[in-house]
Design an enzyme around this catalytic site. Structure first.
Site, PDB file in Angstrom:
ATOM      1  N   SER A   6      36.327  30.208  51.640  1.00 21.80           N
ATOM      2  CA  SER A   6      38.081  30.725  51.743  1.00 21.80           C
ATOM      3  C   SER A   6      37.448  30.588  53.242  1.00 21.80           C
ATOM      4  O   SER A   6      35.995  30.904  53.883  1.00 21.80           O
ATOM      5  CB  SER A   6      37.809  31.996  51.918  1.00 21.80           C
ATOM      6  OG  SER A   6      39.179  32.049  52.499  1.00 21.80           O
ATOM      7  N   GLY A   7      37.741  29.100  53.745  1.00 20.44           N
ATOM      8  CA  GLY A   7      38.158  28.863  54.910  1.00 20.44           C
ATOM      9  C   GLY A   7      36.911  28.127  54.702  1.00 20.44           C
ATOM     10  O   GLY A   7      36.797  26.908  56.457  1.00 20.44           O
ATOM     11  N   THR A  11      40.998  22.908  50.368  1.00 17.20           N
ATOM     12  CA  THR A  11      42.405  21.914  50.905  1.00 17.20           C
ATOM     13  C   THR A  11      42.661  20.778  52.141  1.00 17.20           C
ATOM     14  O   THR A  11      42.941  19.920  51.429  1.00 17.20           O
ATOM     15  CB  THR A  11      43.695  23.345  51.555  1.00 17.20           C
ATOM     16  OG1 THR A  11      43.506  23.905  50.246  1.00 17.20           O
ATOM     17  CG2 THR A  11      45.061  22.932  51.015  1.00 17.20           C
ATOM     18  N   ASN A  65      41.141  33.128  56.828  1.00 18.81           N
ATOM     19  CA  ASN A  65      42.254  31.217  57.167  1.00 18.81           C
ATOM     20  C   ASN A  65      43.218  31.400  56.541  1.00 18.81           C
ATOM     21  O   ASN A  65      44.190  32.547  56.128  1.00 18.81           O
ATOM     22  CB  ASN A  65      41.267  30.657  55.518  1.00 18.81           C
ATOM     23  CG  ASN A  65      42.086  29.588  54.988  1.00 18.81           C
ATOM     24  OD1 ASN A  65      42.417  28.636  55.487  1.00 18.81           O
ATOM     25  ND2 ASN A  65      41.406  28.384  54.306  1.00 18.81           N
ATOM     26  N   SER A  68      45.092  30.210  53.154  1.00 18.86           N
ATOM     27  CA  SER A  68      44.382  29.505  52.362  1.00 18.86           C
ATOM     28  C   SER A  68      44.680  29.781  50.580  1.00 18.86           C
ATOM     29  O   SER A  68      46.150  30.262  50.343  1.00 18.86           O
ATOM     30  CB  SER A  68      43.773  31.407  52.710  1.00 18.86           C
ATOM     31  OG  SER A  68      42.652  31.377  50.654  1.00 18.86           O
ATOM     32  N   SER A  69      44.596  28.250  49.910  1.00 21.46           N
ATOM     33  CA  SER A  69      45.348  28.339  48.805  1.00 21.46           C
ATOM     34  C   SER A  69      44.869  29.498  47.418  1.00 21.46           C
ATOM     35  O   SER A  69      43.553  30.077  47.617  1.00 21.46           O
ATOM     36  CB  SER A  69      44.594  26.654  48.084  1.00 21.46           C
ATOM     37  OG  SER A  69      44.452  26.195  48.651  1.00 21.46           O
ATOM     38  N   GLY A 289      38.927  29.359  47.147  1.00 24.38           N
ATOM     39  CA  GLY A 289      37.564  29.959  48.007  1.00 24.38           C
ATOM     40  C   GLY A 289      37.859  31.333  47.535  1.00 24.38           C
ATOM     41  O   GLY A 289      38.034  32.443  46.860  1.00 24.38           O
ATOM     42  N   GLU A 291      36.629  35.229  47.993  1.00 23.52           N
ATOM     43  CA  GLU A 291      36.548  35.743  48.946  1.00 23.52           C
ATOM     44  C   GLU A 291      36.617  37.329  49.070  1.00 23.52           C
ATOM     45  O   GLU A 291      37.110  37.877  47.393  1.00 23.52           O
ATOM     46  CB  GLU A 291      37.709  36.163  49.452  1.00 23.52           C
ATOM     47  CG  GLU A 291      38.707  36.235  50.571  1.00 23.52           C
ATOM     48  CD  GLU A 291      39.390  35.476  51.641  1.00 23.52           C
ATOM     49  OE1 GLU A 291      39.877  35.517  52.468  1.00 23.52           O
ATOM     50  OE2 GLU A 291      39.718  34.757  50.882  1.00 23.52           O
TER      51      GLU A 291
END
Length: 344
Positions: A6-7, A11, A65, A68-69, A289, A291
């Protein structure tokens, strides 16, 4: 395949890839095809316009993030034999519906809620400020540094227009989001027996919910405080205690949000004009991501497991397969040691 924790920028890279593909095909194929309606956006513009919609409804701020998606996305860009873009199609999976009703400290709910509250239409749906809503005020975080939710709302409206969403469709979408926020403020108290009833403050809120969902208020109230069991054609309604009624309310909120998100993807695909059998297509996978939160939902477990499977694919196709090929061909190279997550 676009993966990473994540981050890491998945995206953003997905958007850059789509921008590059659309710009390159427009250059190589000459000017974009002119539609019968001169004001209608080109296919390339529509592909890019899908991003603000999917991010508004599928992305949120987490601890790591700001955008974040919280869903997986596979985008097929379809091509004609001339090399020009013919259309596109999007598949979505594993939307984190639990975020609608609960977030961790320092995080936000989905962007759309804050964009809606910052808009000029909020009052017409009976909405106030962020701090007033139980689904938004749990975490101590309602803003993102450098992000103007009102401006993002305007970007969202433009994306709806580019993808030919009708004004009625946009209003219906905003009504559903407003109803979810009002549902989060619905409280329940004991009815003095085995069941529950609406708290005093929730009665006005319920009027707004029924109005926004276009349903009968009495039936909605009854459904929230009862569960139904049907046996051999006979239906039995069982009263719910206050805690169970709150779970029923949250389940309804998550169901509304999840079904709306699925409908949005179907509606976007209709505008993107993707065919069932394209001449060729290029696929982009933007995976959510890996996480670890303080409190992890089942959805997050599925997300993390998916990431581990994708990492295993990378290991098999790159590090493992490539080095085995070097060894067979007698190529001199510096061996790369790696952790094989197959045990995970």
């Amino acid at each position: 395949l676009i993966s990473g924790e994540s981050g890491a920028g998945k995206t953003w890279n997905t958007k850059q890839c789509l921008s590059y593909i659309t710009e390159t095909t427009q250059r190589s194929g000459g000017s974009a095809t002119v539609s019968a309606n001169a004001s209608e956006a080109s296919v390339e513009a529509k592909i890019l316009a899908a991003n603000p919609i999917l991010e508004a409804f599928g992305n949120a701020k987490t601890v790591r993030n700001d955008n974040s998606s919280r869903f997986g996305r596979f985008t097929e860009v379809h091509f004609k034999s001339s090399g020009k873009i013919a259309g596109a199609r999007i598949d979505n999976f594993l939307l984190e519906k639990s975020r609608v009703v609960r977030q961790g400290q320092g995080e936000r709910n989905y962007h759309i809620f804050y964009q809606l509250l910052a808009s000029s239409r909020a009052s017409s749906f009976g909405l106030g400020d962020v701090a007033s809503y139980g689904y938004l005020n749990q975490t101590g975080c309602s803003t993102i540094d450098g992000v103007d939710d009102r401006n993002e709302y305007e970007v969202l409206l433009q994306a709806f227009q580019d993808l030919a969403f009708s004004p009625d469709e946009v209003t219906w979408i905003l009504e559903l989001m407003s109803a979810v926020l009002h549902l989060g403020n619905t409280s329940f108290v004991s009815d003095g027996n085995e069941g529950s009833q609406l708290g005093n403050a929730a009665k006005t809120t319920m009027q707004w919910i029924a109005r926004l969902l276009h349903v009968d208020q009495a039936n909605l109230e009854f459904g929230l405080v009862h569960r139904s069991i049907e046996v051999r054609g006979t239906t039995t309604n069982i009263p719910l205690k206050p805690d169970a009624a709150r779970d029923s309310r949250d389940a309804l909120s998550k169901s509304i949000y999840g079904q709306l998100f699925d409908w949005l993807v179907v509606r976007i695909n209709h505008s993107l004009q993707g065919g069932a059998n394209p001449w060729a297509f290029l696929g982009l996978l933007d995976i959510f991501g890996f996480e670890i939160f303080e409190h992890n939902s089942f959805e997050q477990l599925c997300i993390n497991f998916t990431n581990e499977k994708l990492q295993q694919l990378f290991i098999e196709l790159t590090l493992k397969a490539e080095q085995e090929e070097y060894a067979r061909e007698g190529i001199s190279w510096t061996k790369i040691d790696y952790f094989n997550n197959k045990v995970v």
